[in-house]
Design a protein around this motif. Structure first.
Motif, mmCIF file in Angstrom:
data_model
loop_
_atom_site.group_PDB
_atom_site.id
_atom_site.type_symbol
_atom_site.label_atom_id
_atom_site.label_comp_id
_atom_site.label_asym_id
_atom_site.label_seq_id
_atom_site.Cartn_x
_atom_site.Cartn_y
_atom_site.Cartn_z
ATOM 1 N N LEU A 147 -4.176 0.784 9.863
ATOM 2 C CA LEU A 147 -2.726 0.937 9.993
ATOM 3 C C LEU A 147 -2.029 0.566 8.694
ATOM 4 N N GLU A 148 -2.539 -0.469 8.023
ATOM 5 C CA GLU A 148 -1.909 -0.952 6.791
ATOM 6 C C GLU A 148 -1.873 0.114 5.698
ATOM 7 N N ALA A 149 -2.834 1.009 5.707
ATOM 8 C CA ALA A 149 -2.881 2.063 4.690
ATOM 9 C C ALA A 149 -1.729 3.052 4.832
ATOM 10 N N THR A 150 -1.039 3.006 5.960
ATOM 11 C CA THR A 150 0.072 3.934 6.182
ATOM 12 C C THR A 150 1.419 3.323 5.813
ATOM 13 N N PHE A 151 1.423 2.064 5.353
ATOM 14 C CA PHE A 151 2.686 1.405 5.020
ATOM 15 C C PHE A 151 3.212 1.905 3.669
ATOM 16 N N PRO A 152 4.351 2.608 3.614
ATOM 17 C CA PRO A 152 4.917 3.039 2.334
ATOM 18 C C PRO A 152 5.823 1.955 1.773
ATOM 19 N N MET A 153 5.241 0.796 1.483
ATOM 20 C CA MET A 153 6.049 -0.375 1.110
ATOM 21 C C MET A 153 5.429 -1.042 -0.123
ATOM 22 N N VAL A 154 5.598 -0.408 -1.259
ATOM 23 C CA VAL A 154 4.981 -0.898 -2.491
ATOM 24 C C VAL A 154 5.431 -2.323 -2.811
ATOM 25 N N ALA A 155 6.732 -2.550 -2.802
ATOM 26 C CA ALA A 155 7.250 -3.867 -3.179
ATOM 27 C C ALA A 155 6.833 -4.931 -2.172
ATOM 28 N N TYR A 156 7.036 -4.668 -0.885
ATOM 29 C CA TYR A 156 6.731 -5.664 0.137
ATOM 30 C C TYR A 156 5.243 -5.991 0.186
ATOM 31 N N CYS A 157 4.416 -4.967 0.277
ATOM 32 C CA CYS A 157 2.972 -5.218 0.402
ATOM 33 C C CYS A 157 2.418 -5.929 -0.830
ATOM 34 N N SER A 158 2.831 -5.508 -2.013
ATOM 35 C CA SER A 158 2.326 -6.164 -3.220
ATOM 36 C C SER A 158 2.848 -7.591 -3.329
#
Length: 236
Positions: A147-158
């Motif tokens: 599921l995490e691979a579908t997160f379009p959240m560059v700033a948040y995830c990094s």
């Protein structure tokens, strides 16, 4: 009596964590950027509101001075304050987008931790819980089936990947403390519209980790420098 500070605690996961810890007998300092809002949130649950903006050095230093004068020590620091930032795809993310998220999620966490380390050092069982996310797991985000691979959240995830590394670095530097990063779960809020769990459920694990100095989820020998969720370790 265990003295606990929670950042970003006027609503959602932070507020529910404060409620559960206050109910368990902790003296809870509820961090709020807006003191009036914090007081309104703290009063019904028996917590103490404190003005605390993690992006403002003066605010953080004043909060540390306040806790030192009033409580004399700090046993548990829960770095919960965080923002999601934009959900734009990588091609549309700007440096300004990254700076905004990192100001709270990364630099704010370091600012608060740095200010409260001397108080934590006076505790017999000091604990730091850094609220991270499975979205910060490089392993999961690089797995196309997750599921995490579908997160379009560059700033948040990094930013949460950075929180995980910061957690390890602090844990290595302060072996007398229990310092861990946690993925509390997938909470259903405006912050995470795809969440499936309640704030109560997700806060329960943070509460367990707040007791890591004595009777954490793996007993008295709770490790430090780990990345955990309710079911066990999260892959880095």
């Amino acid at each position: 009596m265990t003295t606990t500070l929670i950042t970003g605690a006027t609503r959602g996961l932070g507020l529910e964590t404060a409620r559960q810890l206050a109910g368990a007998g902790h003296t809870v300092y509820l961090g709020a950027r807006d003191l009036k809002q914090g007081q309104e949130a703290a009063k019904p649950i028996g917590a103490h509101a404190i003005q605390l903006d993690v992006t403002d050095e003066e605010s953080v230093q004043a909060a540390a001075k306040h806790v030192r004068a009033e409580a004399g020590t700090l046993d548990v620091l829960i770095n919960n304050a965080g923002i999601s930032g934009t959900w734009n795809p990588p091609a549309e993310i700007t440096a300004a987008d990254m700076e905004s998220v990192y100001a709270t999620n990364v630099f704010g966490l370091v600012r608060v931790t740095h200010a409260f380390l001397p108080l934590l050092d006076t505790s017999s069982n000091p604990v730091i819980v850094n609220v991270s996310s499975s979205g910060g797991s490089l392993t999961r985000c690089s797995d196309p089936t997750s599921l995490e691979a579908t997160f379009p959240m560059v700033a948040y995830c990094s930013s949460k990947s950075a929180v995980n590394m910061i957690t390890v670095q602090y844990a290595n530097a302060f072996p007398q403390m229990r310092i861990n990063a946690v993925h509390p779960g997938s909470i259903a809020t405006d912050f995470n519209p795809r969440g499936t769990q309640s704030a109560e459920e997700c806060a329960e694990f943070i509460v367990r980790m707040a007791d890591a100095g004595t009777n954490g989820p793996t007993g008295p020998a709770t490790p430090t420098g780990t990345f955990l969720e309710a079911d066990g370790p999260v892959p880095w």
